[in-house]
Design an enzyme around this catalytic site. Structure first.
Site, short mmCIF file in Angstrom:
data_model
loop_
_atom_site.label_atom_id
_atom_site.label_comp_id
_atom_site.label_asym_id
_atom_site.label_seq_id
_atom_site.Cartn_x
_atom_site.Cartn_y
_atom_site.Cartn_z
N LYS A 279 -45.95 17.37 0.23
CA LYS A 279 -44.84 17.89 0.66
C LYS A 279 -45.11 18.85 1.95
O LYS A 279 -46.24 19.13 2.31
CB LYS A 279 -44.20 19.10 -0.36
CG LYS A 279 -44.10 18.66 -1.96
CD LYS A 279 -43.91 19.64 -2.69
CE LYS A 279 -44.02 19.31 -4.38
NZ LYS A 279 -43.87 20.38 -5.24
N ASP B 34 -39.67 26.13 -5.55
CA ASP B 34 -39.71 27.60 -5.03
C ASP B 34 -40.37 27.86 -3.68
O ASP B 34 -40.46 28.86 -3.31
CB ASP B 34 -40.58 28.42 -6.13
CG ASP B 34 -42.27 28.09 -5.74
OD1 ASP B 34 -43.01 28.90 -5.58
OD2 ASP B 34 -42.51 26.95 -6.02
N THR C 12 -46.22 18.15 -8.16
CA THR C 12 -46.93 19.36 -7.87
C THR C 12 -47.93 19.26 -6.41
O THR C 12 -48.34 18.04 -6.29
CB THR C 12 -47.57 19.99 -8.83
OG1 THR C 12 -48.34 21.01 -8.33
CG2 THR C 12 -48.76 18.86 -9.47
N SER C 13 -48.15 19.97 -5.73
CA SER C 13 -49.33 20.14 -4.66
C SER C 13 -50.60 20.41 -5.25
O SER C 13 -51.62 20.41 -4.58
CB SER C 13 -48.82 21.17 -3.61
OG SER C 13 -47.54 20.86 -2.92
N ASP D 77 -46.38 25.59 -9.78
CA ASP D 77 -46.46 26.77 -9.38
C ASP D 77 -45.38 27.67 -8.81
O ASP D 77 -44.96 27.05 -7.69
CB ASP D 77 -47.94 27.00 -8.38
CG ASP D 77 -49.12 26.85 -9.03
OD1 ASP D 77 -49.37 27.49 -10.18
OD2 ASP D 77 -49.86 25.89 -8.61
N ASP E 153 -41.37 21.13 -9.59
CA ASP E 153 -42.74 21.74 -9.19
C ASP E 153 -43.48 22.58 -10.19
O ASP E 153 -42.53 22.89 -11.23
CB ASP E 153 -42.54 22.65 -7.94
CG ASP E 153 -43.64 23.19 -7.27
OD1 ASP E 153 -44.51 22.50 -7.15
OD2 ASP E 153 -43.69 24.46 -6.73
#
Length: 218
Positions: free
Chosen positions: A136, A161, A104-105, A14, A12
């Protein structure tokens, strides 16, 4: 010291590679004020959720793509306090390019902007929010990330995270290394291992893949 073998790593961004939490909070509150969302000044961002989904949830009546573009522009121009998290640069530089990807989002546009601002290497393989149908905690992003590496999800280690990311990794069939910081250890329930940062994670590259060694949190 724990030893974990994997053929690839799916990171991921961030909260794992960089911290942009200050920018995220400021920009989303500014966005909420612009779009007249009640209590904009105290809006709490649902971490790990795609921006397009937040836009649709907060203001289903507006053009979602326009709302997405507005928050992207805000975040891309607010990188003053963006920081690379401990151990990240050395870890990424120790990995063969074909053995890791970012999942990543964030949108691809925002991801590239943050990596550039942070001075981190831009991987050849990226799965961003605008490349998947379902974000996600759906397993699609991590399944797609494994495909980019030419691997099965169970051959990959996911580094996350956020609870939604941990859930996505597990649902995809991967093992998960949780990084405590944005969320507590309790909130990352399900992750097979937890660390405070990636600073103590060492990788050995072999013919069969990767071996990671680290001291997990108890």
């Amino acid at each position: 010291m724990v030893s974990v073998k994997a053929k690839g790593i799916l990171f991921d961004m961030d909260g794992v590679l960089v911290s942009s939490i200050g920018s995220v909070v400021r920009c989303w509150r500014q966005w909420a004020e612009h779009y007249e969302v009640p209590n904009a000044e105290i809006f709490e961002v649902p971490h790990g959720m795609r921006a397009i989904e937040i836009v649709k949830a907060l203001r289903p009546d507006i053009d979602a793509e326009e709302g997405l573009r507005y928050i992207e522009d805000l975040e891309m121009n607010d990188v003053a306090d963006l920081v690379v998290l401990p151990g990240v640069k050395a870890l990424l530089e120790s990995l063969p390019v074909e053995r890791w990807a970012i999942v990543t989002s964030a949108t691809r546009r925002l991801l590239l902007s943050r990596l550039k601002a942070a001075g981190l290497p831009i991987p050849e393989r990226i799965i961003s929010a605008d490349m998947v149908e379902r974000g996600k905690p759906d397993p699609e992003p991590y399944r797609r990330g494994a495909e980019l590496l030419g691997l099965r999800p169970e051959e990959c280690l996911v580094v996350e995270d956020a609870p939604s990311g941990v859930g996505a990794g597990l649902a995809a069939g991967s093992r998960v290394l949780g990084v405590v910081g944005t969320h507590s250890a309790k909130e990352l329930e399900g992750a097979q291992w937890l660390v405070g940062t990636l600073e103590g994670v060492a990788v050995t590259v072999g013919a069969e893949g990767l071996e990671l060694r680290f001291d997990p949190l108890i």
